[in-house]
Design a protein around this motif. Structure first.
Motif, PDB file in Angstrom:
ATOM      1  N   ARG A  86       0.800  -1.231   0.000  1.00  0.00           N
ATOM      2  CA  ARG A  86       0.000   0.000   0.000  1.00  0.00           C
ATOM      3  C   ARG A  86       0.831   1.278   0.000  1.00  0.00           C
ATOM      4  NH1 ARG A  86      -2.441   0.021   6.191  1.00  0.00           N
ATOM      5  NH2 ARG A  86      -0.435  -0.031   7.284  1.00  0.00           N
ATOM      6  N   ASP A  87       2.134   1.196   0.258  1.00  0.00           N
ATOM      7  CA  ASP A  87       2.971   2.392   0.349  1.00  0.00           C
ATOM      8  C   ASP A  87       3.756   2.576  -0.949  1.00  0.00           C
ATOM      9  OD1 ASP A  87       5.084   4.243   0.843  1.00  0.00           O
ATOM     10  OD2 ASP A  87       4.910   3.883   2.997  1.00  0.00           O
ATOM     11  N   PRO A  88       3.423   3.558  -1.775  1.00  0.00           N
ATOM     12  CA  PRO A  88       4.096   3.715  -3.068  1.00  0.00           C
ATOM     13  C   PRO A  88       5.582   4.051  -2.932  1.00  0.00           C
ATOM     14  CG  PRO A  88       2.681   5.600  -2.620  1.00  0.00           C
ATOM     15  CD  PRO A  88       2.372   4.586  -1.572  1.00  0.00           C
ATOM     16  N   ASN A  89       5.954   4.785  -1.902  1.00  0.00           N
ATOM     17  CA  ASN A  89       7.361   5.148  -1.728  1.00  0.00           C
ATOM     18  C   ASN A  89       8.210   3.933  -1.390  1.00  0.00           C
ATOM     19  OD1 ASN A  89       6.877   7.925  -2.174  1.00  0.00           O
ATOM     20  ND2 ASN A  89       6.219   8.186  -0.061  1.00  0.00           N
ATOM     21  N   LYS A  90       7.724   3.106  -0.477  1.00  0.00           N
ATOM     22  CA  LYS A  90       8.455   1.882  -0.133  1.00  0.00           C
ATOM     23  C   LYS A  90       8.552   0.946  -1.343  1.00  0.00           C
ATOM     24  CE  LYS A  90       7.480   1.734   4.831  1.00  0.00           C
ATOM     25  NZ  LYS A  90       6.838   0.945   5.920  1.00  0.00           N
ATOM     26  N   LEU A  91       7.469   0.854  -2.103  1.00  0.00           N
ATOM     27  CA  LEU A  91       7.490   0.000  -3.289  1.00  0.00           C
ATOM     28  C   LEU A  91       8.525   0.488  -4.296  1.00  0.00           C
ATOM     29  CD1 LEU A  91       3.701  -0.700  -3.973  1.00  0.00           C
ATOM     30  CD2 LEU A  91       5.460  -2.387  -3.403  1.00  0.00           C
ATOM     31  N   ALA A  92       8.571   1.789  -4.515  1.00  0.00           N
ATOM     32  CA  ALA A  92       9.531   2.342  -5.476  1.00  0.00           C
ATOM     33  C   ALA A  92      10.959   2.067  -5.044  1.00  0.00           C
ATOM     34  CB  ALA A  92       9.297   3.844  -5.625  1.00  0.00           C
TER      35      ALA A  92
END
Length: 235
Positions: free
Chosen positions: A29-35
């Motif tokens: 759910r966290d786009p920054n962590k995924l990136a």
């Protein structure tokens, strides 16, 4: 695809898959962590594919499926995905005297409803690949502990649901569970007395490590003659 990829065990599993050459799709759910994770898992073939979705939202499954189709278009011979690892969080503390309907609904949605619907939505892709689903379970479903009624209820529900899916999807798709005892997390709990008390719940007298969880997950992904199994470790 690793669902819950940014959690501690999700990260460890994703790194192991990347290290052995698998192409990975990460979802959380966290786009920054995924990136950040996508870049860190680049093994010379470019960043990993990511699909951002919050499993508490009703449209999360459709978001993941649509994102997956965009990232990895299916062909007639092969679907978008071969295997799914369900490493869903969170791990909420819900003392019984504070238990609310919302606690049960949230944990059931994240740990049971969304994962089962996601496997249902991708069943055709998995069947084309003769693929597998591996989920992280919790030994507390058979040896419950205090203050986690909502979480353990949800884990018990998905345990039964996944075993039912193993029957529904056989023989084309394998569905198995790695049922975990307590995995060490020094950052989460620095109380030596509590750690000692919890460790004694295990027959081995210690917590597990993310590396030991990874070993079992990879084994279940590759175990082509196993389905409907619950492999308990650290119980």
């Amino acid at each position: 695809m690793v669902v819950g990829a940014t959690g501690r065990l999700g990260v460890a599993i994703s790194e192991a898959l990347a290290n052995r050459g698998d192409e990975i799709v990460l979802t959380a759910r966290d786009p920054n962590k995924l990136a950040q994770m996508a870049i860190s898992l680049d093994r010379g073939r470019g960043p990993a594919q990511v699909v951002c979705a919050d499993l508490t939202h009703r449209d999360a499954v459709s978001q993941i499926v649509e994102g997956l189709r965009t990232a990895i278009p299916a062909t007639d011979e092969r679907g978008s995905i071969d295997d799914i690892v369900l490493a869903c969080g969170p791990f909420p503390r819900t003392p019984f005297d504070e238990l609310r309907r919302e606690d049960l609904e949230r944990t059931l949605t994240v740990h049971c409803i969304a994962p089962l619907l996601l496997v249902h939505a991708l069943a055709g892709d998995l069947a084309k690949a003769k693929g597998a689903v591996v989920a992280l379970g919790d030994a507390g479903t058979t040896r419950p502990y205090e203050h986690h009624v909502a979480y353990l209820t949800a884990k018990g529900a998905v345990r039964t649901g996944l075993r039912a899916l193993a029957v529904e999807l056989a023989p084309d798709v394998r569905v198995n569970i790695a049922e975990l005892g307590i995995v060490a997390d020094p950052e989460a709990d620095a109380d030596p007395l509590r750690q000692h008390r919890l460790a004694t719940r295990s027959q081995l007298g210690r917590f597990g490590t993310p590396e030991e969880v990874v070993h079992v997950v990879l084994a279940l992904l590759d175990a082509t003659w196993a389905t409907g199994e619950i492999w308990g470790i650290g119980r």
